[in-house]
Design an enzyme around this catalytic site. Structure first.
Site, PDB file in Angstrom:
ATOM      1  N   TRP A 232      -8.075 -83.276  17.011  1.00 12.74           N
ATOM      2  CA  TRP A 232      -6.808 -82.693  17.154  1.00 12.74           C
ATOM      3  C   TRP A 232      -5.926 -83.199  18.522  1.00 12.74           C
ATOM      4  O   TRP A 232      -4.940 -83.681  18.508  1.00 12.74           O
ATOM      5  CB  TRP A 232      -6.744 -81.188  17.116  1.00 12.74           C
ATOM      6  CG  TRP A 232      -5.588 -80.426  17.000  1.00 12.74           C
ATOM      7  CD1 TRP A 232      -5.241 -79.411  17.462  1.00 12.74           C
ATOM      8  CD2 TRP A 232      -4.584 -80.680  16.050  1.00 12.74           C
ATOM      9  NE1 TRP A 232      -3.911 -78.715  17.272  1.00 12.74           N
ATOM     10  CE2 TRP A 232      -3.469 -79.784  16.391  1.00 12.74           C
ATOM     11  CE3 TRP A 232      -4.108 -81.702  15.356  1.00 12.74           C
ATOM     12  CZ2 TRP A 232      -2.286 -79.610  15.929  1.00 12.74           C
ATOM     13  CZ3 TRP A 232      -2.846 -81.727  14.806  1.00 12.74           C
ATOM     14  CH2 TRP A 232      -1.804 -80.603  14.958  1.00 12.74           C
TER      15      TRP A 232
ATOM     16  N   ALA B  95      -5.535 -83.054  11.712  1.00 17.74           N
ATOM     17  CA  ALA B  95      -5.335 -84.002  12.542  1.00 17.74           C
ATOM     18  C   ALA B  95      -5.441 -85.489  11.865  1.00 17.74           C
ATOM     19  O   ALA B  95      -4.589 -86.376  12.209  1.00 17.74           O
ATOM     20  CB  ALA B  95      -6.238 -84.213  13.545  1.00 17.74           C
TER      21      ALA B  95
ATOM     22  N   LYS C 291      -6.928 -67.290  10.060  1.00 15.67           N
ATOM     23  CA  LYS C 291      -7.150 -68.043   9.096  1.00 15.67           C
ATOM     24  C   LYS C 291      -8.203 -68.787   9.018  1.00 15.67           C
ATOM     25  O   LYS C 291      -8.973 -69.098   7.723  1.00 15.67           O
ATOM     26  CB  LYS C 291      -6.021 -68.921   8.917  1.00 15.67           C
ATOM     27  CG  LYS C 291      -5.498 -70.153   9.885  1.00 15.67           C
ATOM     28  CD  LYS C 291      -6.450 -71.433   9.931  1.00 15.67           C
ATOM     29  CE  LYS C 291      -6.205 -72.112  10.965  1.00 15.67           C
ATOM     30  NZ  LYS C 291      -6.947 -73.501  10.981  1.00 15.67           N
TER      31      LYS C 291
ATOM     32  N   THR D 290      -5.861 -74.698   5.220  1.00 18.87           N
ATOM     33  CA  THR D 290      -7.270 -74.424   5.681  1.00 18.87           C
ATOM     34  C   THR D 290      -8.182 -74.319   4.588  1.00 18.87           C
ATOM     35  O   THR D 290      -9.536 -74.580   4.786  1.00 18.87           O
ATOM     36  CB  THR D 290      -7.377 -73.727   6.786  1.00 18.87           C
ATOM     37  OG1 THR D 290      -6.246 -73.709   7.824  1.00 18.87           O
ATOM     38  CG2 THR D 290      -8.687 -73.943   7.659  1.00 18.87           C
TER      39      THR D 290
ATOM     40  N   ARG E 145     -12.528 -78.056   8.743  1.00 18.80           N
ATOM     41  CA  ARG E 145     -14.040 -77.766   9.257  1.00 18.80           C
ATOM     42  C   ARG E 145     -14.900 -76.476   8.468  1.00 18.80           C
ATOM     43  O   ARG E 145     -15.577 -76.266   8.624  1.00 18.80           O
ATOM     44  CB  ARG E 145     -14.367 -78.073  10.647  1.00 18.80           C
ATOM     45  CG  ARG E 145     -13.701 -77.434  11.649  1.00 18.80           C
ATOM     46  CD  ARG E 145     -13.760 -77.832  12.925  1.00 18.80           C
ATOM     47  NE  ARG E 145     -13.085 -78.922  13.370  1.00 18.80           N
ATOM     48  CZ  ARG E 145     -12.813 -79.682  14.588  1.00 18.80           C
ATOM     49  NH1 ARG E 145     -13.403 -79.029  15.465  1.00 18.80           N
ATOM     50  NH2 ARG E 145     -11.890 -80.648  14.578  1.00 18.80           N
ATOM     51  N   ASN E 146     -13.838 -75.479   8.898  1.00 21.12           N
ATOM     52  CA  ASN E 146     -14.244 -74.142   8.496  1.00 21.12           C
ATOM     53  C   ASN E 146     -14.545 -74.044   7.060  1.00 21.12           C
ATOM     54  O   ASN E 146     -15.444 -73.262   6.682  1.00 21.12           O
ATOM     55  CB  ASN E 146     -13.079 -73.313   8.739  1.00 21.12           C
ATOM     56  CG  ASN E 146     -12.951 -73.026  10.463  1.00 21.12           C
ATOM     57  OD1 ASN E 146     -13.753 -72.273  10.969  1.00 21.12           O
ATOM     58  ND2 ASN E 146     -11.998 -73.665  10.997  1.00 21.12           N
TER      59      ASN E 146
ATOM     60  N   GLU F 279     -14.640 -73.048  14.719  1.00 18.65           N
ATOM     61  CA  GLU F 279     -13.997 -71.689  15.448  1.00 18.65           C
ATOM     62  C   GLU F 279     -13.846 -70.729  14.660  1.00 18.65           C
ATOM     63  O   GLU F 279     -14.230 -69.589  15.279  1.00 18.65           O
ATOM     64  CB  GLU F 279     -12.390 -72.222  15.593  1.00 18.65           C
ATOM     65  CG  GLU F 279     -12.129 -73.076  16.812  1.00 18.65           C
ATOM     66  CD  GLU F 279     -12.254 -72.561  18.190  1.00 18.65           C
ATOM     67  OE1 GLU F 279     -12.878 -71.452  18.307  1.00 18.65           O
ATOM     68  OE2 GLU F 279     -11.928 -73.053  19.252  1.00 18.65           O
TER      69      GLU F 279
END
Length: 350
Positions: A16, A145, A196, A253, A260-261, A286
């Site tokens: 990012w 990203a 989110k 997302t 990645r989540n 995160e």
């Protein structure tokens, strides 16, 4: 696009941070990209690539990599913080003694600090003395990203207590590929961007369990209700959650393999434990840390967050993922419209 070209430091040479450095470089700013890995910085300067995080992407030559934090922030007035939430305090402690003039700090991370329950802008205000802080600006929105680095169309929003500073950051980043809006609701922008990731983890779990689009749609819509309830309880404008950092961030997302989540949740749904998932990811997820913070925050302010509670039990109490989904589906019956009124506040009318 800004007429005045600046020297800007981007702290964090992950995917990012590097993608945002490219946006700034495309706008002809001089970009200093700091990272703690010396080999990576050498690659950026020698080959104009960052192959670990953005493979097959050529970086503009006006991005210069820095391994020395002191050199990266020297004579800099605008700093982009593109590092995980858990590292922000430590890195700011290193930066503060190095700067001689007030800084505008733009944070682009998405999280809430567990235990303190502070948003990232509040963490920054705690760590940076007022004499060295011109403004804190948040940049958030549905923005992978990988796609930004390919210069594909992307929209984000910026927010701050100082909206003049937000508009200046809008000008720094805005171009034909990267459209930037402003939003005065800094609480809503930060809460929407952080929470989110929780819903994306849950969406990934449903995919890992083999469930389809019905389950994902349920999670996105009911997840939005949870985010709205907590956000408005903290003073956010409920309209924020129908915009870029609410619905927009949830869609991108919860539905993309770039997330990645989502990928971490998918592995959890397939039976991997949390330690295995985090070890295999190789990057910070995160949503795991934010789930703990949101769970604590919901208890503190008395807000009902069933998806967050269920995910907390999966991550930290070793609850079976299938059992957690079943428990959500068999909760006591509710009235959807009444629930929406609770999220928007009792004074709202049809």
């Amino acid at each position: 696009m800004s007429e005045i070209k600046q020297k800007i430091a981007v702290i964090g040479a992950g995917s990012w941070g590097t993608a945002l450095a490219m946006v700034l470089a495309d706008n002809q700013h001089q970009v200093r990209l700091w990272g703690h890995n010396e080999v990576q910085i050498t690659e950026i300067n020698t080959h104009h690539t960052n192959s670990k995080y953005l493979p097959n992407i050529e970086l503009p030559t006006n991005i210069v990599g820095y391994h020395s934090l002191e050199q990266a922030v020297e004579d800099i007035e605008t700093i982009i913080m593109a590092i995980p939430t858990k590292a922000i305090r430590d890195v700011l402690k290193d930066i503060v003694p190095l700067v001689k003039r007030p800084m505008t700090i733009v944070h682009v991370s998405k999280g809430i600090e567990p235990d303190s329950l502070l948003r990232i802008s509040e963490m920054i205000e705690e760590e940076v003395p007022a004499s060295k802080l011109q403004a804190v600006v948040v940049l958030s929105g549905p923005s992978h990203a990988e796609e930004v680095s390919l210069r594909q169309p992307t929209i984000v929003t910026v927010s701050s207590k100082n909206m003049k500073a937000a508009e200046q950051i809008q000008d720094l980043f805005m171009n034909q590929n990267f459209r930037v809006y402003t939003n005065p609701d800094i609480v809503g922008v930060e809460i929407g961007g952080a929470l989110k990731n929780i819903i994306a983890l849950a969406a990934g779990i449903t995919n890992g369990l083999g469930y389809g689009d019905n389950a994902k749609a349920a999670l996105i819509t009911r997840g939005l209700a949870e985010i709205s309830r907590l956000g408005t309880a903290m003073g956010a404008n409920p309209l924020t959650f129908s915009g870029i950092t609410g619905i927009g961030d949830l869609i991108v997302t919860c539905t993309s393999i770039h997330s990645r989540n989502w990928r971490a949740g998918n592995m959890l749904g397939k039976g991997n434990n949390l330690e295995e998932v985090l070890a295999n990811m190789g990057m910070v997820v995160e949503g795991v840390r934010t789930t703990k913070a949101a769970y604590q925050l919901a208890q503190k302010v008395g807000v009902d967050m069933p998806i967050t509670n269920a995910l907390y039990d999966v991550l930290f109490n070793e609850q079976n993922v299938k059992d957690s989904v079943d428990s959500l589906m068999t909760r006591v019956k509710r009235n959807e419209i009444e629930d929406l009124f609770n999220a928007w506040g009792e004074k709202q009318e049809l």
